[in-house]
Write a protein that holds these residues in place. Sequence first.
Motif, PDB file in Angstrom:
ATOM      1  N   THR A 179       1.103  -1.302  -0.154  1.00 22.87           N
ATOM      2  CA  THR A 179       0.054   0.141   0.192  1.00 22.87           C
ATOM      3  C   THR A 179       0.971   1.270  -0.013  1.00 22.87           C
ATOM      4  O   THR A 179       0.571   2.205  -0.618  1.00 22.87           O
ATOM      5  CB  THR A 179      -0.907   0.188   1.144  1.00 22.87           C
ATOM      6  OG1 THR A 179      -1.792  -1.069   1.138  1.00 22.87           O
ATOM      7  CG2 THR A 179      -1.667   1.359   1.090  1.00 22.87           C
ATOM      8  N   ARG A 180       1.956   1.207   0.931  1.00 17.59           N
ATOM      9  CA  ARG A 180       2.928   2.417   0.836  1.00 17.59           C
ATOM     10  C   ARG A 180       3.421   2.500  -0.556  1.00 17.59           C
ATOM     11  O   ARG A 180       3.491   3.746  -0.934  1.00 17.59           O
ATOM     12  CB  ARG A 180       3.862   2.429   1.783  1.00 17.59           C
ATOM     13  CG  ARG A 180       3.368   2.211   3.384  1.00 17.59           C
ATOM     14  CD  ARG A 180       4.466   2.203   4.303  1.00 17.59           C
ATOM     15  NE  ARG A 180       5.089   3.508   4.311  1.00 17.59           N
ATOM     16  CZ  ARG A 180       6.427   3.501   4.377  1.00 17.59           C
ATOM     17  NH1 ARG A 180       7.299   2.528   4.438  1.00 17.59           N
ATOM     18  NH2 ARG A 180       7.323   4.594   4.414  1.00 17.59           N
ATOM     19  N   ARG A 181       3.706   1.444  -1.275  1.00 15.13           N
ATOM     20  CA  ARG A 181       4.388   1.814  -2.651  1.00 15.13           C
ATOM     21  C   ARG A 181       3.239   2.201  -3.513  1.00 15.13           C
ATOM     22  O   ARG A 181       3.459   3.196  -4.585  1.00 15.13           O
ATOM     23  CB  ARG A 181       4.838   0.451  -3.112  1.00 15.13           C
ATOM     24  CG  ARG A 181       6.165   0.008  -2.336  1.00 15.13           C
ATOM     25  CD  ARG A 181       6.433  -1.043  -3.156  1.00 15.13           C
ATOM     26  NE  ARG A 181       5.982  -2.381  -3.163  1.00 15.13           N
ATOM     27  CZ  ARG A 181       5.855  -3.447  -2.354  1.00 15.13           C
ATOM     28  NH1 ARG A 181       6.782  -3.235  -1.244  1.00 15.13           N
ATOM     29  NH2 ARG A 181       5.340  -4.318  -2.397  1.00 15.13           N
TER      30      ARG A 181
ATOM     31  N   ASP B 127      -1.181  10.260  -1.429  1.00 15.03           N
ATOM     32  CA  ASP B 127       0.112  11.256  -1.185  1.00 15.03           C
ATOM     33  C   ASP B 127      -0.448  12.754  -1.116  1.00 15.03           C
ATOM     34  O   ASP B 127      -0.646  13.194  -1.984  1.00 15.03           O
ATOM     35  CB  ASP B 127       1.040  10.958  -2.143  1.00 15.03           C
ATOM     36  CG  ASP B 127       2.451  11.623  -1.738  1.00 15.03           C
ATOM     37  OD1 ASP B 127       2.155  12.511  -0.560  1.00 15.03           O
ATOM     38  OD2 ASP B 127       3.324  11.432  -2.290  1.00 15.03           O
TER      39      ASP B 127
ATOM     40  N   ARG C 196       2.924  12.143   9.817  1.00 13.58           N
ATOM     41  CA  ARG C 196       3.809  11.216  10.799  1.00 13.58           C
ATOM     42  C   ARG C 196       4.154  11.783  11.998  1.00 13.58           C
ATOM     43  O   ARG C 196       3.983  10.968  12.879  1.00 13.58           O
ATOM     44  CB  ARG C 196       4.990  10.580   9.721  1.00 13.58           C
ATOM     45  CG  ARG C 196       5.587   9.580  10.679  1.00 13.58           C
ATOM     46  CD  ARG C 196       6.810   8.965   9.505  1.00 13.58           C
ATOM     47  NE  ARG C 196       7.608   9.884   9.254  1.00 13.58           N
ATOM     48  CZ  ARG C 196       8.768   9.665   8.397  1.00 13.58           C
ATOM     49  NH1 ARG C 196       9.029   8.417   8.188  1.00 13.58           N
ATOM     50  NH2 ARG C 196       9.556  10.699   8.046  1.00 13.58           N
TER      51      ARG C 196
ATOM     52  N   LEU D 288       1.570   2.628   7.940  1.00 18.06           N
ATOM     53  CA  LEU D 288       1.254   3.340   6.661  1.00 18.06           C
ATOM     54  C   LEU D 288       2.318   4.388   6.427  1.00 18.06           C
ATOM     55  O   LEU D 288       2.875   4.622   5.683  1.00 18.06           O
ATOM     56  CB  LEU D 288      -0.030   3.832   6.385  1.00 18.06           C
ATOM     57  CG  LEU D 288      -1.120   2.986   5.817  1.00 18.06           C
ATOM     58  CD1 LEU D 288      -2.434   3.621   5.948  1.00 18.06           C
ATOM     59  CD2 LEU D 288      -0.781   2.373   4.454  1.00 18.06           C
ATOM     60  N   LEU D 289       2.583   4.933   7.339  1.00 18.50           N
ATOM     61  CA  LEU D 289       3.295   6.301   7.369  1.00 18.50           C
ATOM     62  C   LEU D 289       4.813   5.934   7.861  1.00 18.50           C
ATOM     63  O   LEU D 289       5.752   6.744   7.455  1.00 18.50           O
ATOM     64  CB  LEU D 289       2.866   7.465   8.526  1.00 18.50           C
ATOM     65  CG  LEU D 289       1.635   8.168   8.058  1.00 18.50           C
ATOM     66  CD1 LEU D 289       0.989   8.718   9.288  1.00 18.50           C
ATOM     67  CD2 LEU D 289       2.028   9.169   6.984  1.00 18.50           C
ATOM     68  N   GLY D 290       5.040   4.907   8.037  1.00 17.79           N
ATOM     69  CA  GLY D 290       6.425   4.248   8.232  1.00 17.79           C
ATOM     70  C   GLY D 290       6.967   4.445   9.542  1.00 17.79           C
ATOM     71  O   GLY D 290       6.964   5.245  10.406  1.00 17.79           O
TER      72      GLY D 290
ATOM     73  N   ASP E  40      12.115   1.984   7.935  1.00 17.60           N
ATOM     74  CA  ASP E  40      11.298   1.745   6.696  1.00 17.60           C
ATOM     75  C   ASP E  40      11.690   2.351   5.651  1.00 17.60           C
ATOM     76  O   ASP E  40      12.047   3.482   5.548  1.00 17.60           O
ATOM     77  CB  ASP E  40       9.718   1.840   7.057  1.00 17.60           C
ATOM     78  CG  ASP E  40       9.240   0.832   7.895  1.00 17.60           C
ATOM     79  OD1 ASP E  40       9.681  -0.246   8.003  1.00 17.60           O
ATOM     80  OD2 ASP E  40       7.911   0.959   8.219  1.00 17.60           O
TER      81      ASP E  40
ATOM     82  N   GLY F 218       8.392   6.652   2.461  1.00 17.11           N
ATOM     83  CA  GLY F 218       7.174   6.769   1.673  1.00 17.11           C
ATOM     84  C   GLY F 218       6.614   8.040   1.704  1.00 17.11           C
ATOM     85  O   GLY F 218       7.033   8.879   2.344  1.00 17.11           O
TER      86      GLY F 218
ATOM     87  N   ARG G 258       4.923  11.257   3.699  1.00 15.29           N
ATOM     88  CA  ARG G 258       5.058  11.618   4.845  1.00 15.29           C
ATOM     89  C   ARG G 258       3.878  12.385   5.271  1.00 15.29           C
ATOM     90  O   ARG G 258       3.522  12.532   6.788  1.00 15.29           O
ATOM     91  CB  ARG G 258       6.224  12.525   5.284  1.00 15.29           C
ATOM     92  CG  ARG G 258       7.600  11.561   5.329  1.00 15.29           C
ATOM     93  CD  ARG G 258       8.769  12.486   5.106  1.00 15.29           C
ATOM     94  NE  ARG G 258       9.071  13.350   6.285  1.00 15.29           N
ATOM     95  CZ  ARG G 258       9.944  14.145   6.277  1.00 15.29           C
ATOM     96  NH1 ARG G 258      11.042  14.193   5.066  1.00 15.29           N
ATOM     97  NH2 ARG G 258      10.148  15.097   7.200  1.00 15.29           N
TER      98      ARG G 258
ATOM     99  N   LEU H  91      -0.240  12.489   4.375  1.00  8.61           N
ATOM    100  CA  LEU H  91      -1.692  11.668   3.475  1.00  8.61           C
ATOM    101  C   LEU H  91      -2.414  12.868   3.801  1.00  8.61           C
ATOM    102  O   LEU H  91      -3.168  13.017   4.924  1.00  8.61           O
ATOM    103  CB  LEU H  91      -1.664  10.448   4.224  1.00  8.61           C
ATOM    104  CG  LEU H  91      -0.461   9.330   4.353  1.00  8.61           C
ATOM    105  CD1 LEU H  91      -0.806   7.925   4.943  1.00  8.61           C
ATOM    106  CD2 LEU H  91      -0.180   8.947   2.924  1.00  8.61           C
TER     107      LEU H  91
END
Length: 809
Positions: free
Chosen positions: A228-230, A251, A277, A345-347, A351, A354, A356, A358
């Motif tokens: 999902t992050r990708r 994003d 985040r 999701l935000l890492g 990680d 991705g 930061r 959303l």
Amino acid sequence: MTTGQVDRTPATAPALTARRRITVRGVVQGVGFRPFVHTLATGLGLVGHVTNTGEGVVAEVEGGPEALARFGERISGEAPPLAVVEAVEREDIAVVGEPGFRILPSHGHGPSRTLVSPDAATCDACLAELADPADRRHRHPFVSCTHCGPRFTIVNALPYDRALTTMDRFPMCRRCAREYADPADRRFHAQPIACHDCGPRLRLLTADPADRGRPPRPAPGPDPVAATRRLLADGAIVAVKGLGGYHLVCDASDDAAVTLLRRRKARGDKPFALMARHLSDVEHLVRVRAEERALLTGPQRPIVLLRRIPGPARAPGAPALSEAVAPGSPDLGVMLPYTPLHHLLLGLPGDPDGPRLLVMTSGNLAGEPIVTDDEEALRRLARLADAWLTHDRPIRIPCDDSVVRLSDGEPLFVRRSRGHAPLPVPLPVPVRPALAAGGDLKNVLCLAEGRRAWLSAHIGDMDDFATQVAFERAEAHLEQVTGVRPQLLAADRHPGYRSGRWAERNTDGRPLVRVQHHHAHIAAAMAEHGLDGGRPVIGVAFDGTGYGDDHAVWGGEILLADYDRYHRFGQLAYVPLAGGDTTVRRPYRMALAHLRAAGLDWSDDLPCVAACPPDERRLLARQLERDLNCVPTSSMGRLFDAVSSLAGICHHAGFEAQAAVALEAAALTVDEDTGSYPFDLRVSTADPRRPAAAETVADPAPLLAAVIADLRRGTAPALIAARFHAAVADLVRRSCALARERTALDTVALTGGVFANTLLAEAAARLLRQDGFTVLRHRRVPPNDGGLALGQIVVAARTTPLYGGVGLP
């Protein structure tokens, strides 16, 4: 909440060993209260037991007088984070001499008066486990404990036991069962307890871009979150299942993704909310005061409206923000992660990079309720989302994010929902069991009994059938979790409101009381400030629309009101509202109507005249001349629309109050004292056959003439906006001063959706306080229609002889 204590200790001196029964009422179940009591008692060397009952937590403790006294002091002062102690009752009883201290099973399954906790953001201890590779819950998207996680949105009924939540389909593994049964563990009786072995499962479904009519398919790969992050980094829009429903996520730095989401959702220019985040990721974009920081990081984790920094300089390494997120808005709505899935999701640290920031907006089409059901999400969000990150834990009841802003140093709700529902609002007067249906915009319903009022989560606008279904589900669920069985119904007086029609269809022989819209607004402000109604207040009720006693559209009212009755002391002068919603969507029409009512020409050099196409202008002129499809309105919200267009700021409104928000945004750019425009405040020659006529009327004609003069002098629109805000604040001051001269009343309630405008509300409150008034502003419920049901409850439920109400006039 204030802790009330009832002490039944005898006056005689206690023996060396004594026993005391302590009953704790409030939000004390499902929040780790029994293990807290166990730890507190054993630490003080006390013996006895503790249990859950339908009334709360009951502990019997035995030991020395000093230890008993310290236990009684600490039981409320050191309660667990999610507990809300409303009252502590103490009673000395006979010594038993039992060994040790035990936690007994819950008992008492009759009508419950204990309170369900709202959903709460992931606590620090669970976040540490989430990020710890050595912990068995490392990267578990549903990690929670008694201090955090879902509550209200998973409860089916009371008592709050796992079998009566949506976690009943997930049998605990041996390790989770051991933690659940251990009083020394922070997951003792944590109903959402789960782990990778026994908990809910995530899955990612993706749509075929070439054929969006095909059903979504499971995405390949072992890690749905990483995938999902990708997708988000590549510009996709993902429907993500949260605590109280689905969000549409993209994003926030990707212009193309944000613009696509705005177009798919038919969002117009209405701002999106952001999830960051860390606070450091938005501090270059907005001002964050200490009080706002506390709101953002607390267990409720609402969306907080933060004032934007004009022309922010992007700090090195700080994330960019697409201009399409909140075009033209003076604020950004920001929230921090409140579930483990959001953090993933935000890492987590280490990680891959991705997004930061959303965009996090409700998973729905404009006007529909937030989606909670998985199959429904695949169907209703098919044209909005490219993928679905979902899971198999059902959501029992929808619960949108709460929205809060800071005003006069205190929180002001724009929407009261997740993190606060279903905590009750204490009532200053007892009421019979009652249900209030609220209004048709920003609908929230309310159940009340005795001195408590339970408001639902935000439901939405009732013009959509799906929202009406959500309303029925919310009402049934609230009855289940409160145990209130209404004997009386209340609704707005508007004959066309769907909320009122629902109440009519569901009376089942119970009385239905219709409550005037602005009376309900004022009563809500009085109730949340603890007024018993023994003395009226001066209620300033400014909003967009409310059904008046003379069938006009009210919205610029000064009412002298208590809970039992009201008198219309003042109003904004009537102007014709031509075409209803069409004029609301086109503020230039409202400006032209105000100019015509003020006797001012529609000159071509005025921005509102230029904005109106010539053919429409001719039709509107004929409509106003002949009074065709024109309803008189005293709405202050519509005057804001008119001035916004007249000043050339906003001519088309794609969402509710857009023109007024734009007018406030312009005014906020002016720092110096700007002066003000004049209202003509005159005593009305009221027709005695029209009892709804006000004693005083505020005519905006001189104000409009002054705006036109400023426009022709080349005055900047922002300066016009600032002078208009000052004029309305001064009108409030003058009207209340006149009401005090005639009545000796000195308490003013500021209410209605217009007072969500903090520039106006703070200015009006400051002027009133300077004049010696006590000013009531909303703090527990929104000033808009989201607080309407609370006022309806107090007004309607006092009409019963049971509590001595004298009825409505």
